[in-house]
Design a protein around this motif. Structure first.
Motif, PDB file in Angstrom:
ATOM      1  N   PHE A  39       0.812  -1.210   0.000  1.00 28.50           N
ATOM      2  CA  PHE A  39       0.000   0.000   0.000  1.00 28.50           C
ATOM      3  C   PHE A  39       0.849   1.264   0.000  1.00 28.50           C
ATOM      4  CE2 PHE A  39      -3.055  -2.991   1.719  1.00 28.50           C
ATOM      5  CZ  PHE A  39      -4.275  -2.551   1.248  1.00 28.50           C
ATOM      6  N   LEU A  40       1.851   1.278   0.840  1.00 21.88           N
ATOM      7  CA  LEU A  40       2.593   2.514   1.115  1.00 21.88           C
ATOM      8  C   LEU A  40       3.962   2.491   0.453  1.00 21.88           C
ATOM      9  CD1 LEU A  40       1.559   2.538   4.837  1.00 21.88           C
ATOM     10  CD2 LEU A  40       0.753   4.150   3.116  1.00 21.88           C
ATOM     11  N   GLU A  44       9.420   3.402   5.788  1.00 18.93           N
ATOM     12  CA  GLU A  44       9.142   3.873   7.151  1.00 18.93           C
ATOM     13  C   GLU A  44       7.631   3.944   7.406  1.00 18.93           C
ATOM     14  OE1 GLU A  44      11.070   5.763   4.984  1.00 18.93           O
ATOM     15  OE2 GLU A  44      13.002   5.067   5.728  1.00 18.93           O
ATOM     16  N   ASP A  45       6.890   4.413   6.414  1.00 23.65           N
ATOM     17  CA  ASP A  45       5.434   4.487   6.562  1.00 23.65           C
ATOM     18  C   ASP A  45       4.836   3.085   6.655  1.00 23.65           C
ATOM     19  OD1 ASP A  45       5.680   7.241   6.362  1.00 23.65           O
ATOM     20  OD2 ASP A  45       5.261   7.253   4.206  1.00 23.65           O
ATOM     21  N   ALA A  46       5.355   2.157   5.840  1.00 24.38           N
ATOM     22  CA  ALA A  46       4.876   0.769   5.889  1.00 24.38           C
ATOM     23  C   ALA A  46       5.187   0.152   7.254  1.00 24.38           C
ATOM     24  CB  ALA A  46       5.512  -0.042   4.766  1.00 24.38           C
ATOM     25  N   GLU A  47       6.358   0.457   7.793  1.00 21.59           N
ATOM     26  CA  GLU A  47       6.709  -0.073   9.117  1.00 21.59           C
ATOM     27  C   GLU A  47       5.805   0.492  10.204  1.00 21.59           C
ATOM     28  OE1 GLU A  47      10.879   0.822   9.425  1.00 21.59           O
ATOM     29  OE2 GLU A  47      11.458  -0.967   8.295  1.00 21.59           O
ATOM     30  N   GLU A  48       5.476   1.787  10.120  1.00 18.10           N
ATOM     31  CA  GLU A  48       4.548   2.381  11.093  1.00 18.10           C
ATOM     32  C   GLU A  48       3.179   1.728  10.995  1.00 18.10           C
ATOM     33  OE1 GLU A  48       4.142   6.627  11.523  1.00 18.10           O
ATOM     34  OE2 GLU A  48       6.236   6.912  10.961  1.00 18.10           O
ATOM     35  N   ALA A  82      -3.191   0.536   6.699  1.00 17.36           N
ATOM     36  CA  ALA A  82      -2.387   1.173   5.648  1.00 17.36           C
ATOM     37  C   ALA A  82      -3.120   2.357   5.033  1.00 17.36           C
ATOM     38  CB  ALA A  82      -2.021   0.148   4.576  1.00 17.36           C
ATOM     39  N   ARG A  83      -4.386   2.190   4.790  1.00 19.98           N
ATOM     40  CA  ARG A  83      -5.160   3.303   4.219  1.00 19.98           C
ATOM     41  C   ARG A  83      -5.275   4.446   5.228  1.00 19.98           C
ATOM     42  NH1 ARG A  83     -10.359   1.071   2.648  1.00 19.98           N
ATOM     43  NH2 ARG A  83     -10.755   3.030   1.626  1.00 19.98           N
TER      44      ARG A  83
END
Length: 182
Positions: A39-40, A44-48, A82-83
């Motif tokens: 999705f991301l 870093e965003d995917a890990e968050e 994710a969204r």
């Protein structure tokens, strides 16, 4: 792909087994991170988002009733997290004043076809959610989470034909918006 014994582990965790929950979280972490990465565009965003998913699983595992597969339940949690992370990032960006010129943060749309495509898809999904909310779940479950049609029907409580119809219509809208641009 989740390890084969994850379903039994999830059921034990849902029944209050804390050790099973710890094992479950360790086992699903790599797959959750991989799915969030679909999705991301930024790691870093995917890990968050993955951390948000793991936290949600830890807090809400008792709501998993076992009527469907744990992997199906997890798909939903991942897609939603994710969204939500993407919406949060967009909101933060909109609230912050634009820097004069930031050479350290390139625009993913211009530096990576894959990252740019993911951002465009997330924008299209947001638009689909605003304009035709009933079409979002089948599209996310099938095209992003790669769930089987029967799983989607079970998860959404819709007849199989309705799932296929909504998926087809949702794809048409998204395809058109991706072709036309923002």
């Amino acid at each position: 792909m989740l390890p084969y014994d994850t379903e039994a582990l999830a059921q034990r965790a849902a029944n209050g087994d804390r050790q099973a929950l710890e094992s479950l979280l360790q086992r699903i972490r790599p797959e959750v991170l991989r799915r969030c990465g679909r999705f991301l565009p930024n790691r870093e965003d995917a890990e968050e988002a993955a951390q948000d998913v793991l936290l949600h699983v830890a807090r809400k595992i008792d709501t998993f009733e076992g009527r469907s597969l744990f992997s199906t339940w997890l798909h939903t949690v991942v897609a939603n997290a994710a969204r939500q992370k993407y919406r949060e990032l967009k909101r933060r960006t909109a609230e912050q004043p634009l820097p004069a010129v930031d050479v350290h943060s390139p625009d993913p749309r211009t530096t990576s076809v894959i990252a740019g495509s993911r951002l465009d898809l997330l924008d299209a999904l947001e638009r689909l959610e605003r304009e035709h909310p009933a079409l979002v779940a089948p599209l996310v479950y099938r095209d992003l989470c790669q769930m089987e049609y029967a799983e989607i029907a079970e998860r959404t409580g819709l007849p199989l034909g309705t799932v296929k119809s909504r998926l087809h219509t949702g794809r048409q809208y998204v395809r058109q918006w991706l072709r036309d641009g923002p």
